[in-house]
Design a protein around this motif. Structure first.
Motif, PDB file in Angstrom:
ATOM      1  N   ILE A 156       0.435   2.959   9.002  1.00 56.60           N
ATOM      2  CA  ILE A 156       0.526   3.777   7.120  1.00 56.60           C
ATOM      3  C   ILE A 156      -0.945   2.763   6.515  1.00 56.60           C
ATOM      4  O   ILE A 156      -0.913   2.046   6.916  1.00 56.60           O
ATOM      5  CB  ILE A 156       2.100   3.959   7.223  1.00 56.60           C
ATOM      6  N   GLY A 157      -1.041   3.673   5.617  1.00 59.11           N
ATOM      7  CA  GLY A 157      -1.732   2.725   4.804  1.00 59.11           C
ATOM      8  C   GLY A 157      -3.683   2.529   5.662  1.00 59.11           C
ATOM      9  O   GLY A 157      -3.924   3.377   6.672  1.00 59.11           O
ATOM     10  N   SER A 159      -3.147   0.928   8.627  1.00 56.76           N
ATOM     11  CA  SER A 159      -2.781   1.291   9.800  1.00 56.76           C
ATOM     12  C   SER A 159      -2.751   2.943  10.220  1.00 56.76           C
ATOM     13  O   SER A 159      -2.663   3.353  11.637  1.00 56.76           O
ATOM     14  CB  SER A 159      -1.586   0.326  10.123  1.00 56.76           C
ATOM     15  N   SER A 209       0.688  -2.155  12.938  1.00 55.34           N
ATOM     16  CA  SER A 209       0.906  -2.038  12.100  1.00 55.34           C
ATOM     17  C   SER A 209       1.194  -3.944  12.118  1.00 55.34           C
ATOM     18  O   SER A 209       1.077  -4.580  12.702  1.00 55.34           O
ATOM     19  CB  SER A 209       2.406  -1.881  11.994  1.00 55.34           C
ATOM     20  N   LYS A 210       0.455  -4.379  11.113  1.00 53.75           N
ATOM     21  CA  LYS A 210      -0.039  -5.474  10.660  1.00 53.75           C
ATOM     22  C   LYS A 210       0.669  -6.839  10.577  1.00 53.75           C
ATOM     23  O   LYS A 210       0.855  -7.260  11.968  1.00 53.75           O
ATOM     24  CB  LYS A 210      -0.456  -5.557   9.393  1.00 53.75           C
ATOM     25  N   THR A 211       1.495  -6.204  10.219  1.00 52.10           N
ATOM     26  CA  THR A 211       3.385  -6.803  10.049  1.00 52.10           C
ATOM     27  C   THR A 211       3.905  -6.575  10.954  1.00 52.10           C
ATOM     28  O   THR A 211       5.599  -6.953  10.944  1.00 52.10           O
ATOM     29  CB  THR A 211       3.876  -6.441   8.428  1.00 52.10           C
ATOM     30  N   PHE A 212       4.271  -5.377  11.487  1.00 51.52           N
ATOM     31  CA  PHE A 212       5.314  -4.829  12.498  1.00 51.52           C
ATOM     32  C   PHE A 212       6.464  -5.286  11.589  1.00 51.52           C
ATOM     33  O   PHE A 212       7.766  -4.970  12.692  1.00 51.52           O
ATOM     34  CB  PHE A 212       5.845  -5.231  13.617  1.00 51.52           C
ATOM     35  N   THR A 214       6.468  -2.428   8.893  1.00 46.21           N
ATOM     36  CA  THR A 214       6.586  -1.705   7.546  1.00 46.21           C
ATOM     37  C   THR A 214       7.534  -0.498   7.717  1.00 46.21           C
ATOM     38  O   THR A 214       7.961   0.001   8.864  1.00 46.21           O
ATOM     39  CB  THR A 214       5.218  -0.939   7.326  1.00 46.21           C
ATOM     40  N   THR A 217       6.518   2.938   9.052  1.00 45.74           N
ATOM     41  CA  THR A 217       5.646   2.853  10.432  1.00 45.74           C
ATOM     42  C   THR A 217       6.898   2.320  12.009  1.00 45.74           C
ATOM     43  O   THR A 217       6.948   2.940  12.267  1.00 45.74           O
ATOM     44  CB  THR A 217       4.702   1.466  11.086  1.00 45.74           C
ATOM     45  N   GLY A 271      -5.342  -5.245   5.859  1.00 45.55           N
ATOM     46  CA  GLY A 271      -5.165  -4.158   6.316  1.00 45.55           C
ATOM     47  C   GLY A 271      -5.938  -2.429   5.937  1.00 45.55           C
ATOM     48  O   GLY A 271      -6.582  -1.818   7.055  1.00 45.55           O
ATOM     49  N   ARG A 272      -6.400  -2.738   4.797  1.00 51.39           N
ATOM     50  CA  ARG A 272      -7.180  -1.846   4.165  1.00 51.39           C
ATOM     51  C   ARG A 272      -8.419  -2.096   4.974  1.00 51.39           C
ATOM     52  O   ARG A 272      -9.849  -0.950   4.460  1.00 51.39           O
ATOM     53  CB  ARG A 272      -7.562  -1.476   3.098  1.00 51.39           C
ATOM     54  N   GLN A 353      -7.291   3.955  -0.791  1.00 53.34           N
ATOM     55  CA  GLN A 353      -6.914   3.007  -0.540  1.00 53.34           C
ATOM     56  C   GLN A 353      -7.824   1.784  -0.042  1.00 53.34           C
ATOM     57  O   GLN A 353      -7.917   0.552  -1.314  1.00 53.34           O
ATOM     58  CB  GLN A 353      -5.934   3.430   1.142  1.00 53.34           C
ATOM     59  N   GLU A 357      -6.272  -0.348  -3.429  1.00 49.79           N
ATOM     60  CA  GLU A 357      -5.499  -1.219  -3.628  1.00 49.79           C
ATOM     61  C   GLU A 357      -5.838  -2.285  -4.281  1.00 49.79           C
ATOM     62  O   GLU A 357      -5.711  -3.693  -3.821  1.00 49.79           O
ATOM     63  CB  GLU A 357      -4.799  -0.900  -1.645  1.00 49.79           C
ATOM     64  N   GLN A 501      -2.115  -7.400  -2.364  1.00 49.59           N
ATOM     65  CA  GLN A 501      -1.628  -6.128  -2.863  1.00 49.59           C
ATOM     66  C   GLN A 501       0.035  -6.056  -3.109  1.00 49.59           C
ATOM     67  O   GLN A 501       0.954  -5.434  -2.791  1.00 49.59           O
ATOM     68  CB  GLN A 501      -1.922  -5.015  -1.393  1.00 49.59           C
ATOM     69  N   VAL A 504       2.250  -3.288  -4.308  1.00 55.62           N
ATOM     70  CA  VAL A 504       3.555  -2.130  -3.798  1.00 55.62           C
ATOM     71  C   VAL A 504       4.581  -2.644  -3.478  1.00 55.62           C
ATOM     72  O   VAL A 504       5.105  -1.905  -2.964  1.00 55.62           O
ATOM     73  CB  VAL A 504       2.617  -1.984  -2.410  1.00 55.62           C
ATOM     74  N   LYS A 508       8.963  -0.798  -2.717  1.00 49.02           N
ATOM     75  CA  LYS A 508       9.358  -1.030  -1.253  1.00 49.02           C
ATOM     76  C   LYS A 508      10.828  -1.478  -1.617  1.00 49.02           C
ATOM     77  O   LYS A 508      11.656  -0.712  -0.712  1.00 49.02           O
ATOM     78  CB  LYS A 508       8.461  -2.315  -0.377  1.00 49.02           C
TER      79      LYS A 508
END
Ligand code: F6P
Length: 545
Positions: A156-157, A159, A209-212, A214, A217, A271-272, A353, A357, A501, A504, A508
């Motif tokens: 998402i985003g 990713s 997913s950058k962070t894994f 999210t 995702t 990410g973006r 984005q 963002e 960012q 956001v 969450k």
């Protein structure tokens, strides 16, 4: 770099622009063109394979000179050098900002924390190429031995938007025997619709997913795993049907994906700004490693142009400065992105984005609230469709909407007269927006008097024209790098951090608080405001709780 930019509006270069604005704000493009029959050529730049015509903007030579002063007084040169050097310019997260390293040639050296990151970038690109080739050739098979025919990117985003936009943009270059889908929304409909006609035995999921961590995702990835394991009858299938793209090896392993099937990137890639990293894996599988490298070369060409060209002939610098002119002096709130190419249908969403963002910030680098406007609202649609939807408001509404028109001399699908007709519309729109049609001209056409005001076009609506030979992977890389650096130029002038960012996060956190309140059998504490409490109660009641 250490310029106190809370005083941006107090700086001589800013004040000079404010005064200049008062003098030129009512100048009409009709007059500017009438006074200088070379304007269309003088205010244009042919560089790095891009023809950039900025003549249909409400500016003069003096405007450009003053905007360049503003860029210089903002320390833009130093900031560009700092980014390319790998300085930790993302100060709130203490990170370097090095998407430019993702497309650096092998022999370049960019050092972060004492380590040249370029070899690691190329090692991942090689691993991606090897994997992509195996999928494309059929050497990599699914659990049952069947060839992979469908790739589903889950992210998402940043990713999702990048690989999705680029896959659409470069569909012409893709292997048409492979189906590529993109699942991003936590709404189960997205996953169900994307997979309803796919054969699990032939489907590969790329969990990006950058962070894994999210929520969207991981929720979609879990549903994908259930879908796959249920159909193929064994947990062992996961190893053949799931790969991960992430910076977080620990979480990838925790999810159950073999880290041998993980494609790495790094915290210095936002990410973006990441679709030319391993986040582009699904794209690379679709178009092949060679085309992917062509795209990286396009990015790199613009990086080098941005790093080295003098500001007055620097495409991202000019694009950024013109944006500042409208955003901060004319008070324009939005920018329309209008690609005249069906393949670029997702470009406006992608740039939303990238820009919003990055530059949707209300405090400067020192944490002071800014007293000037920052990032604009980005929106748009491909032409000519938009012409029959929202252009009316751009032509005759009450708002000033600067627009970027993006087009190509050659179509990838040259059937009949389509391309000439498409480009005739492109050129006609920028002409009509700039010059309009006066009430005298309308009346002279014999239009009844009561209709004249309604059929009058004031014109003076600014546009940039950005033209390329044809849409190729290389061109796409150029377009994206152009906008990445435009965002950087503007963020630098506004003295904001374009690379975090935090905005956001609150949503969450609150969603995580509400999830158990929707799911639990017991009545929740109702600790929210009266609106949110009522909405939760109504939802629970509707769901029989
Ligand atoms: O919520 C915003 C965001 O953090 C974006 O910046 C990012 O592109 C997206 O979420 C996805 O994050 P990740 O790649 O870590 O799943």
């Amino acid at each position: 770099m250490a310029i106190a930019v809370t005083s941006l509006t107090q700086r001589p270069s800013w004040k000079a622009l404010s005064e200049h604005y008062q003098k030129v704000k009512d100048l009409h493009l009709r007059t500017l063109f009438a006074e200088d029959n070379q304007r269309g050529k003088r205010f244009a730049l042919d560089a790095a394979g891009i023809y950039f015509d900025y003549s249909k903007n409400r500016l003069t030579d003096e405007t450009i000179r003053l905007l360049l002063d503003l860029a210089n007084s903002s320390g833009l040169r130093e900031r560009i050098d700092a980014m390319f050097r790998g300085d930790k310019i993302n100060v709130t997260e203490q990170r370097a900002v090095l998407h430019v390293a993702l497309r650096a040639p092998k022999d370049q050296s960019i050092v972060v924390d004492g380590e040249n990151v370029v070899p690691a970038v190329h090692a991942v690109l090689d691993k991606m190429a090897n994997f992509s080739n195996r999928v494309r050739s059929g050497a990599w098979t699914g659990y049952t031995g069947k060839r992979i025919r469908s790739i589903v990117n889950i992210g998402i985003g940043g990713s999702d938007l990048g690989p999705y936009m680029a896959y659409d943009a470069l569909k012409h270059y893709s292997d048409r025997d492979l189906t590529c889908r993109f699942v991003s929304n936590i709404d189960g409909t997205d996953f169900v619709e994307a997979t309803h006609d796919l054969d699990p035995a032939e489907t590969l999921f790329v969990i990006s997913s950058k962070t894994f961590t999210t929520l969207e995702t991981l929720t979609n990835a879990r549903s994908a795993r259930d879908w796959c394991v249920k159909a193929l009858g064994s947990e062992d299938a996961v190893a053949k049907h799931f790969v991960a793209v992430s910076t977080n090896e620990k979480e990838v392993a925790k999810f159950g994906i073999d880290t041998a099937n993980m494609f790495e990137f790094w915290d210095w890639v936002g990410g973006r700004y990441s679709y030319d990293s391993a986040i582009g894996l699904s794209l690379m599988i679709a178009i092949g490693p060679e085309q992917f490298h062509e795209m990286l070369a396009g990015f790199h060409e613009i990086d080098e142009h941005f790093r080295t060209a003098p500001f007055e002939r620097n495409l991202p610098v000019l694009l950024g400065l013109i944006g500042i002119w409208y955003n901060n002096f004319f008070g324009a709130e939005t920018v329309a992105i209008l690609p005249y190419d069906q393949y670029l249908g997702r470009l406006p969403s992608y740039l939303q984005q990238l820009d919003m963002e990055s530059n949707g910030k209300h405090v400067d680098l020192e944490g002071n609230t800014v007293n000037y406007q920052t990032g604009p609202i980005i929106w748009g649609q491909p032409g000519t469709n938009g012409q029959h939807a929202f252009y009316q408001l751009i032509h005759q509404g009450t708002k000033l909407i600067p627009a970027d028109f993006i087009g190509f001399n050659h179509s990838l699908n040259p059937i009949g007269r389509h391309h000439d007709l498409l480009m005739a519309n492109f050129f006609a729109q920028t002409e009509a927006l700039a010059f309009g049609k006066t009430s005298q001209e309308v009346a002279a056409d014999g239009v009844p008097a009561f209709q004249v005001p309604h059929r009058t076009f004031e014109g003076n609506h600014p546009t940039n024209t950005i033209l390329f030979e044809r849409l190729t992977p290389n061109t796409l890389g150029k377009i994206i790098a152009l906008y990445e650096h435009k965002v950087f130029v503007q963020g630098t002038i506004w003295n904001i951090n374009s690379f975090d960012q935090w905005g956001v996060e609150l949503g969450k956190v609150l969603a995580n608080r509400i999830i158990p309140e929707l799911e639990s059998a017991e009545a929740p504490k109702l600790s929210h405001d009266s609106s949110t409490n009522t909405l939760i109660q109504r939802y629970r009641a509707a769901r029989g709780k």
